[in-house]
Structures are given as structure tokens and as C-alpha cells.
Design an enzyme around this catalytic site. Structure first.
Site, mmCIF file in Angstrom:
data_model
loop_
_atom_site.group_PDB
_atom_site.id
_atom_site.type_symbol
_atom_site.label_atom_id
_atom_site.label_comp_id
_atom_site.label_asym_id
_atom_site.label_seq_id
_atom_site.Cartn_x
_atom_site.Cartn_y
_atom_site.Cartn_z
ATOM 1 N N ALA A 193 -6.124 -23.672 13.717
ATOM 2 C CA ALA A 193 -5.699 -24.454 12.558
ATOM 3 C C ALA A 193 -5.299 -23.521 11.425
ATOM 4 C CB ALA A 193 -6.821 -25.385 12.110
ATOM 5 N N ALA A 194 -6.070 -22.440 11.254
ATOM 6 C CA ALA A 194 -5.787 -21.504 10.160
ATOM 7 C C ALA A 194 -6.605 -20.243 10.369
ATOM 8 C CB ALA A 194 -6.127 -22.140 8.811
ATOM 9 N N GLU A 243 -10.971 -22.430 4.735
ATOM 10 C CA GLU A 243 -10.398 -21.084 4.673
ATOM 11 C C GLU A 243 -10.663 -20.413 3.334
ATOM 12 O OE1 GLU A 243 -9.588 -19.892 7.456
ATOM 13 O OE2 GLU A 243 -9.617 -21.852 8.422
#
Length: 1035
Positions: A415-416, A452
Site C-alpha cells: 500500500a505504501a 506511514e
């Protein structure tokens, strides 16, 4: 500040920069005399030439001095060699891909020529003999040579990297030159560092400028541990500093790890970009380095690229040097101390928008020009600014870099990724179009960004010492997903409510398997590192942190985290560092709890306990509390045969309350540390019930005697609001899972959910929906499935009629005060359509038909995925083709995702097979989305066997594509097998495992246990469930 669309600005260029870059551009690799003069590669075994100077008549003192100086200079020039140490000097390339880059595609323009002078090639046999002799010497010592050990030997420490890269996007190659300043801790003549899938052109080792160079005897790759070894003629001296220089080149790979390429289409033209993904062990594919988190160093990055692109890295651009032939070199500021895995760079032709935080941090979002123009990144940009300010205030530690870039890329394995100062996101997890995005999609984007950004502190600023404690960063980031989202949307109650269904209940399914593992687990081999990145590290880590915060008290917990980050910033920390800091925080407020003693039992043991609370039949106010390890399949072989389930013991902070029809007492805490304990509970009478684990803050399940379960069911039916919304959800989840594991009769959970017709809160419905899903998949191919189906429809019907469908314009603003209400409505509609409510089916078909006939999509945003799936399932092939066409034509990433998933809902097996085969075409389905296609087909009862067959037939392709990517293989194996439940499917799984090649052994072991538990449940409990359902439906 107002958001502006911009192109990257470049600093002014100085003449000196142009001259330096011209030299680099022209392929000049010549090294100036000085520290490199004695640099060495493999040297012929010949004595050095000696120049005899025949003395003649001395013409004069001055003349003789000049002659001696001249002769000395000639001798030095003849004796010194700049020898290149290519992989070719050590024989042919290894099978792993290390070694010489063969062919023109492997030789980037300007990257230099491959090594292989005749004298070096002649030495191949001698080099091999030397290597064998050295290995024999290590065997005699009964030691592994330093290059064969699973961890780097530790005698060297990198202090600083100077890394210069040239990216050639026309043929997807790059060249690099890395200079590493090394500190010697223990004398050794070996330099061992990571390097993988690259061609080494030259190696130099030097001390400071005064001391000169250190000769290199030879170099070689050791593929088993992905290291490159430099063998020196003499040992490096302790407490001295040396410089290691390596010139190399490699491919910009067409995969998902290391330095890889991606592409997108703009105005009919395919454009390319290149980006890095180094976590956990892939920096070594992009440059030779000490690729373990403990080896923190500073980095100075320079990237040379065509001027039609821009480059990004962790730090801002300091200067840019433009060249006449259309190339530019960006020199980035030096980083603080950091580990290799969150170093990052990218070469792309994106545009950006920016904002600035109160503390002056520049935040930019880079994406495709059309996405920036549409404003698809504005939401992410705005919440990032707010979240940086939130974290700075919460942790009392400022964000450490001058800027933070968010980069949205079309292709990425995760996803990140939280690279410090340059966080990379797959487009689906950061770009958001308010006109066509649901609340669920908004929530997903929000939580990924919150996660994040937390890593900028937990992970980047303070890094785990080693991967065994990866939960120290991932658990905290996952926990703060909910805390940070609560900051943005206080009315959503994420940490107190949604955390339960999305984290606690989900990870307990996985951790209830005998094949689970501790949250802190030993990591030795490089292959072990990948398996620690799973939901145990993320979600169990988060659940344990939440439990810890609750029994410590949130304010004390926050104070402890502030101390932990302040003490260990720019460094590494282990779990005991955290425990010690938190224990000290408790002492400061007058509490004495040994956090390490408590938490070691939760982090070093796998699984979790089930607490059983029994009333004492002979003595009033006395209860018996016992604990045991919860497992779904008591017949499953334990992962550690030396320990039976009876040997597991936890210190459990059990909160407990007593209630009756109109009132519940305040909670009390009991620390349960023995297998069985007796406790006195005031006011516990015959008509009162007990409730354990108040608001489900603890990481355990609670079981009761049948009398107490009956009292709780009666309470829910009469006045459910006496029990908190969190505990209502917890009772539902515990009951379904206790029954599935055989701790409870099968009818208890189904009786509990009867009260849902009066439940107006989203969370208990969400818990019921998630608990029913695996049960539904166990039954959906049985001949009596319609009995179960009818029972669930009866529980859903009245609430479905009360709530109705949302209006088309409901979600225009995306963020609304009615989040809980709209999520409840969505959950009920999903259950109604999934279980075959006729009105729900008609409504979905009508909305799809209207879209097709008018070519205007008026389907309410928050239920589009449900409508698309239901329409594809019910209607003819034309609808499938229509959705397929829309999937290809839409540019909105949120819409693309749900259209693709809707295609997996078809009842037509031919269409499902077609979709499975198309999923492996990267031009049609992005690599990261192919796994979701296969898993969603497996969840469809009409496609489960097709997906299982496809998985087995394509395993080699799938494993080659996803084998190195964290999560991907395990997600695929689990998703395809978790609902197999027949003896025949279990045999097929075991036979496949015997014959398959490569990776995912842990995932397959877990899959076998899951399918065995499914088969066991079918054998032991299926008929009991159906008998109760038949009886219930006739009353």
C-alpha cells in the site's frame, strides 16, 4: 497555504558543477593520485619490477638530486596499477544473477566497459584455488567464514555513503559509484557488505589521503547470503577510518523490489518512471551497502538523468547541474543518520502540489500530471500537513527533515512505504476523487497516510535493532492509524470501536492457529526476514500496544513514548528499551509495574489465552477464573512440540463488571497470573451477570458458564444498551469463535445475534458481519445452505427496511457527521444482498440497468461496490462486459478497484476463468491487483475450485512474480485456501505442497492447519448447527 500546481524548480548552476559533470558524462573514470594510488584488484604473482640506475660520473650535486627524483617517480609509476576488480575475474556469473552483466542491455551508456583483461582472466583458476584454501582454513578453525554467516560480521561500521547514480530510462539501466567511509571495530582483511544482482566494475580501498591505499587481493560474490567480499592484502587497523569505493551497474528491473520501473498512459502515450523499494533487504540490489537496520549512516545522494525527468530522494535538492546534451544531475542534501531500508529515490516526470506545516516542513504530493490537475491528491496533502502537526505535538519530538514528499506510483508491492522524507504510495491508497469515492475508500486512504507518517518517528527516527522486533515500528504505526484518524475525525471513535473489528478480531483468527508465532520471533536467515512482516507483527503488535496503553493509563503511556523517542532518536532500540522507558514513566506517577515481566509473556509466546469465568455453586460472590491457550483445532500439531498448550501462561489484566437488567457496575481490574484462581466479586447475585474484558481492551477471549451466557443473551434482548457498544461487538465475536473452536454449543452465537433487529450502532453489526463471513464460507457449498441463509435474512430484514437505501447525492462532501449511520446502512445492505434479500437484489439490478441505459452512474457512492457485485452476479454476460469496459475506461483509481473486484462476483464459470487468465497480463491488470482477483474468485462459491486449480497450475509464475515481496505470497496462499473445507480439497493441498517448488513454506503450513480445522468443523459441528437452525425456523 493555497495549493499551486508547479513544475520542479531547479537551483542555479555554477561553472564548476558543469565541468565536474562533463567529466562524468564523458565516461571519465580516471582517479587522481593520492589515496587511490595504491588501490588494487587482483594482481599477477610476479615480483615488482626494479629499475636499476647505473651510476655514472656525477656532473654536479644539483644534477644528481634531480636524476634521483626522476628515477623515483618512474619507479612509482611502473609499480602502481589501477586494477579493476570485476566479477568476471572470479569466473562466470553466479546463478543468482550476481556477477557480470552480459550483453548490450547490461551495459548502460557511460557505465564503463566490463572488466576482463587477459591477465585477470588467466587468474581465474588461481582465484578459485585461493577461495577454496581460505574456506578450508575456516573449516579447520570450525568457524563459518564471515561471508557465510547470516548476519554481517560486525568488524566494520559505515559512517557515511556518497552515492552517485546515472539513470538511463531509454534502456532501463543505471550505473553507480558509491564511496563508503568505514570505521574499523575489529582488525580484519575482509570487507563484507551486501550486493545483489549487479555488476561490479571496480573496487578501491584507501585510508586517509596521507596514508594512501590498501591493496585488494581479490573480490567475489557469495550469493547464498547476498554479499560481496573484498579480500585485502593486509588487515585494516582498529579505530582507523577507510574509504571503500565501488563502481557498478545494474538493471532498473521490471519487478516490484529494489530499483524498479513502472509506467502509466497520458494522452495515449506510455510514460515511464523508476522508483525504489528497499524494505526490508532490497537496498543491496541498488547499491553495495551494509543492508541491516543497525548500520545507520549518513547519505549524500546525486542522481544524473535526462532533463525531461525530475529526481527525488529523502532530502531536498541542494544544487542541480545542467548539461548541454539534455542531462541534469541533482545533488541532494546530506541525510541524518539512517538505515538503508528507508533510503529512497525516484526518477519520474510527475508534477506536484505543496503545502507547509506550522513548523515550516514543506509537504509535496507528486503524481501523474492529470491526477494533480484534477486535484486527486489534495485530500492527502491537506491531512498530511495536519498529521505532522498532530504527531509533533503528541510525541513532543519535531519532524526531523526539512521536507516530506508523498509519491503516488501506479505499481508498488505494498500500500505504501515510509521512506524518510519520500514516502511512496500505490495510487489506490493516496489519490482520491471526492466526486466518486466512498466513505470506506476515504477511510482507507486516511489510515494508510496516518500509518506511514507515524513511521517517520517509529521506524525512521527510532529504528528496531533487528527484524525480530519489527512490531516495534509496525505495531505502533498500526495502532496510531486509529489514534491519528480520531484526531482528524473525532466523532468516528476509531480507537475505541473500529479497532476491535478491523484489528483485534481479525488477528485473533490468525493467532488462534497452532502454527502461529510470537510477535517477537527469532530471525536468522535472510529468508526469515520476510515472514516476520505479517498480521501478527502489525495487528497483534497494535493490539498489545493498545492493551498496554489502557492498563498504564493513556497519559502515562504517552509520556513514556515521548521519553523513548527522545532517548533513542537517530538510533536503534529493542523491545527492552521500550519496556524500561515505560516502567520508568509508571514509577514517576507512583506505580510499580515491571512492564518487561508482563509484556515478555505476550511478545515471546505465540497465541493468546481464553479466560473462563465460572460462578461458584456453593459459595456466594466467589468466581473461578482460569486461563488456557485458545486454539481453533485442538488436534493440530503444536508448532513447538516441546511445549503443550498447557504450558502457556500469561499475566492478564482482566477488567470485570457486574450487571443486571438496568445497570452495570464500574469496572475492576484483576491480574490473573495462574492457571486457575478464586476471586470474590461483591454484589454478584443469582440475577446478575458478569462481563469480562470491558470494552475489549485486552488481547484475549472470555468464556462463561452457560448460565451467564443465557443472562447476557437475555440482557441484549431486553435492553442491550446497558452493555457498551464495544462489549456488544466483543460478545458477538467471542461467541462465534468459541463455538467454531468447540468451546461453546453452536447455537449460542446465533441466539446472540437475534437482538440485532434493535441494534442501531454500526460496530455490533460489523462484528456480526465479519463473524458470519467465515461461517458462511464453511456452509455455502452444502446442500442445506438455504436453511442458514434464511435464518440470517430473518435477522437482517427489519433493520434493512428501517434504514432503506442512501440517496444518490448523499456523499458529495465525503466527510459527514453521519459516518456511523451510513456505515451501518452499508453493512445491512451488504448482508441483505449477500444473503439474497429480494428487494435488495431488485434495487441493485435497477440501478445497474439505469446506468447502462443512460450512461450516467447514479449509484450512491457508499454502496457502489455492493451494487456492482450484485448486478454482475444476478444479471447476464452483457452486464459483465459493461463493467469490464468501464474498468478499462475509467481513470479514477478508486473506481477502477471496485469495478475489477465486481467482475469476480459472476456466477458464470467461463467468465471467471477468463478473468483469472487475464489477471496475469500486466498490461490489463496491475501486478499488485492480480492477487486480489484470484482471491476474490476463490471467495465466490462458483469460482472457489477454479481459483484453487488456477493457483496450482500457475504457481511457478505467481511465485516468481511475488515470491520476494512481503505479504504477497502469504496473502495469496491464505486467500485461495482458507475456505477449502472438504477431505478431497485437503488431500489436494497436501499433495500440492509435496510437489511444489519454492517459497511460502510457513504460509502453506498455516493453510494446511486452516483447512484441517475447516474439515474438522464440518465433521463435528455442521449437523449440530443445522439441527438447531431447523428447530429455530419452525418456531
Amino acid at each position: 497555504m493555497a495549493l499551486e500546481e508547479k513544475r520542479e524548480k531547479r537551483p542555479p548552476v555554477t561553472p564548476m558543477m558543469i565541468e565536474e559533470e562533463a567529466a562524468l558524462r564523458n565516461g571519465s573514470r580516471g582517479l587522481t593520485p593520492g589515496p587511490w594510488a595504491e588501490a588494487a584488484g587482483p594482481r599477477p604473482r610476479t615480483t615488482e619490477r626494479h629499475i636499476a640506475v647505473h651510476k655514472r660520473l656525477v656532473l654536479g650535486f644539483a644534477v644528481s638530486i634531480l636524476a634521483l627524483l626522476a628515477v623515483t617517480m618512474i619507479a612509482v609509476l611502473l609499480s602502481v596499477r589501477f586494477e579493476e576488480c570485476g566479477a568476471a575475474a572470479d569466473g562466470p556469473p553466479r546463478a543468482s544473477g550476481n556477477g557480470s552483466l552480459s550483453g548490450a542491455a547490461r551495459q548502460p551508456p557511460g557505465a564503463g566497459q566490463p572488466p576482463g583483461r587477459p591477465e585477470e582472466e588467466a587468474r581465474g583458476g588461481e582465484a578459485a584455488e585461493e577461495e577454496e584454501e581460505e574456506e578450508e582454513e575456516w573449516q579447520r578453525r570450525q568457524e563459518l567464514p564471515p561471508w557465510a554467516r547470516p548476519r554481517l560480521p560486525g568488524h566494520l561500521r559505515p559512517l557515511h555513503y556518497n552515492l552517485m547514480l546515472s539513470a538511463f530510462m531509454e534502456n532501463f539501466t543505471f550505473s553507480g559509484e558509491v564511496n563508503v567511509q568505514l570505521e574499523v571495530r575489529n582488525a580484519s582483511r575482509y570487507i563484507v557488505l551486501h550486493a545483489h544482482r549487479m555488476h561490479i566494475e571496480a573496487v578501491r580501498v584507501a585510508e586517509d589521503k596521507l596514508a594512501g591505499g590498501v591493496r585488494v587481493a581479490r573480490t567475489f560474490f557469495y550469493p547464498q547470503t547476498q554479499v560481496f567480499v573484498v579480500v585485502l592484502n593486509r588487515s585494516l587497523e582498529v579505530q582507523r577510518s577507510y574509504n571503500l569505493k565501488i563502481i557498478y551497474n545494474a538493471l532498473i528491473e521490471n519487478e516490484l523490489l529494489g530499483f524498479f520501473r513502472s509506467s502509466y498512459v497520458l494522452h495515449g502515450e506510455r510514460r515511464f518512471l523508476a522508483v525504489t523499494q528497499f524494505s526490508p533487504t532490497h537496498a543491496r540490489k541498488a547499491f553495495p551497502c551494509f543492508d541491516e537496520p543497525i548500520y545507520k549512516a549518513t547519505f549524500k545522494i546525486s542522481i544524473r538523468h535526462q532533463a525531461t525527468y525530475l529526481s527525488l530522494s529523502n532530502m531536498p535538492v541542494e544544487t542541480s547541474v545542467f548539461e548541454e546534451d539534455g542531462w541534469v544531475t541533482d545533488h541532494f542534501s546530506q541525510t541524518p543518520l539512517m538505515s538503508t531500508y528507508y533510503l529512497a529515490w525516484a526518477v519520474c516526470n510527475f508534477t506536484y502540489r505543496e503545502t507547509v506545516t506550522k513548523s515550516g516542513v514543506v509537504v509535496r504530493l507528486y503524481a501523474r500530471p492529470d491526477a494533480i490537475r484534477r486535484g486527486s491528491g489534495d485530500y492527502a496533502l491537506n491531512i498530511t500537513r495536519s498529521l505532522i502537526e498532530f504527531y509533533e505535538d503528541y510525541f513532543k519530538v519535531p519532524y526531523s527533515l526539512p521536507k516530506l514528499d508523498l509519491l503516488a506510483v501506479p505499481k508498488h508491492p505494498y500500500a505504501a512505504m515510509e521512506n524518510w522524507g519520500l514516502s511512496v504510495f500505490v495510487e489506490q491508497r493516496i489519490l482520491l476523487d471526492p466526486s466518486i469515492s466512498s466513505i470506506l475508500y476515504l477511510l482507507d486512504v486516511t489510515m494508510v497516510i496516518v500509518h506511514e507518517l507515524c513511521h517517520q518517528w517509529f521506524g525512521d527516527l527510532v529504528t528496531p535493532v533487528w527484524w525480530e522486533d519489527v512490531w516495534l515500528k509496525e505495531g505502533f504505526a498500526h495502532y496510531f492509524e486509529f489514534v491519528g484518524t480520531d484526531y482528524l475525525y473525532p466523532g468516528w471513535n476509531m480507537e475505541k470501536q473500529r479497532f476491535l473489528t478491523d484489528v483485534l478480531h481479525e488477528v485473533m483468527l490468525l493467532d488462534g492457529l497452532a502454527s502461529s508465532h510470537p510477535v517477537s520471533q527469532e530471525v536468522q536467515q535472510a529468508t526469515d526476514i520476510d515472514r516476520v512482516f505479517d498480521w501478527i507483527a502489525y495487528k497483534k503488535g497494535a493490539a498489545l500496544i493498545r492493551m498496554l496503553a489502557n492498563f498504564m493509563g493513556h497519559s502515562v503511556f504517552q509520556m513514556g513514548l515521548q521519553d523513548y523517542l527522545t532517548i533513542h532518536k537517530y538510533g536503534n532500540a529493542a523491545r527492552n528499551d521500550l519496556w524500561n522507558t515505560l516502567s520508568k514513566a509508571l514509577k514517576r506517577v507512583g506505580k510499580s509495574v515491571n512492564i518487561q515481566e508482563v509484556m515478555d509473556q505476550w511478545t515471546l509466546q505465540m497465541g493468546y489465552p481464553v479466560i473462563t469465568i465460572l460462578g461458584n455453586e456453593t459459595t456466594d460472590n466467589i468466581i473461578v477464573i482460569s486461563q488456557e491457550r485458545f486454539v481453533y483445532d485442538s488436534d493440530a500439531k503444536p508448532k513447538d512440540p516441546s511445549r503443550g498448550d498447557n504450558s502457556y501462561l500469561w499475566q492478564i489484566p482482566l477488567t470485570i463488571a457486574v450487571g443486571n437488567t438496568s445497570h452495570i457496575s464500574s469496572e475492576a481490574i484483576i491480574w490473573v497470573s495462574n492457571k486457575s484462581e478464586h476471586h470474590r466479586i461483591p454484589a454478584f447475585e443469582e440475577a446478575t451477570w458478569l462481563l469480562g474484558n470491558i470494552n475489549q481492551t485486552g488481547y484475549f477471549r472470555v468464556n462463561y458458564d452457560i448460565r451467564n451466557w443465557r443472562l447476557l443473551i437475555n440482557q441484549l434482548t431486553r435492553n442491550h444498551e446497558v452493555i457498551s457498544v464495544s462489549n456488544r461487538a466483543g460478545l458477538i465475536d467471542d461467541a462465534f469463535n468459541l463455538a467454531r473452536a468447540g468451546y461453546l454449543p453452536q447455537n449460542i452465537p446465533l441466539e446472540i445475534i437475534r437482538y440485532l433487529s434493535e441494534e442501531k450502532d454500526f460496530l455490533p453489526w460489523h462484528a456480526a458481519s465479519r463473524a458470519l463471513y467465515p461461517l458462511d464460507k464453511l456452509l455455502d457449498r452444502t446442500e442445506n445452505y438455504n436453511i442458514f441463509n434464511e435464518y440470517i435474512l430473518r435477522q437482517v430484514a427489519s433493520m434493512y427496511l428501517k434504514l432503506g437505501w442512501p440517496m444518490n447525492n448523499l456523499n458529495k462532501s465525503l466527510v459527514q457527521a453521519s459516518y456511523q449511520h451510513e456505515e451501518l446502512r452499508r453493512e445491512v445492505i451488504m448482508l441483505a444482498c449477500s444473503f439474497g434479500n429480494k428487494h435488495c437484489h431488485q434495487q441493485a439490478a435497477t440501478l445497474i440497468s439505469d446506468w447502462i441505459s443512460s450512461n450516467r452512474n447514479r449509484i450512491p457512492l457508499n454502496v457502489r461496490d455492493i451494487v456492482y457485485c450484485t448486478g454482475v452476479s444476478l444479471m447476464d454476460e452483457d452486464v459483465w462486459e459493461f463493467i469490464w469496459m468501464k474498468f478499462h475506461s475509467t481513470t479514477a483509481v478508486s473506481e477502477k478497484k471496485i469495478l475489477l473486484e465486481a467482475l469476480t462476483c459472476s456466477d458464470d464459470r467461463n467468465l471467471l476463468n477468463r478473468l483469472l487468465n487475464l489477471s496475469l497480463n500486466s498490461e490489463v491488470v496491475l501486478d499488485q491487483d492480480a492477487i486480489d482477483v484470484i482471491i476474490h474468485v476463490a471467495r465466490n462459491p462458483h469460482g472457489r475450485d477454479l481459483a484453487w486449480k488456477f493457483f496450482r497450475e500457475k504457481w511457478k509464475i505467481l511465485n516468481a512474480r511475488y515470491g520476494e515481496a512481503l505479504f504477497m505470497n502469504s496473502k495469496l496462499v491464505s486467500g485461495v485456501t482458507e475456505f477449502l473445507n472438504t477431505e478431497g480439497e485437503l488431500r489436494e493441498l497436501k499433495n500440492f505442497i509435496k510437489s511444489y517448488e519454492g517459497g511460502a513454506a510457513v504460509s502453506f503450513s498455516r493453510a494446511v492447519e486452516t483447512v484441517e480445522a475447516n474439515v474438522r468443523w464440518q465433521r463435528l459441528y455442521k449437523e449440530e448447527l443445522f439441527q438447531w437452525l431447523r428447530k429455530s425456523l419452525t418456531h
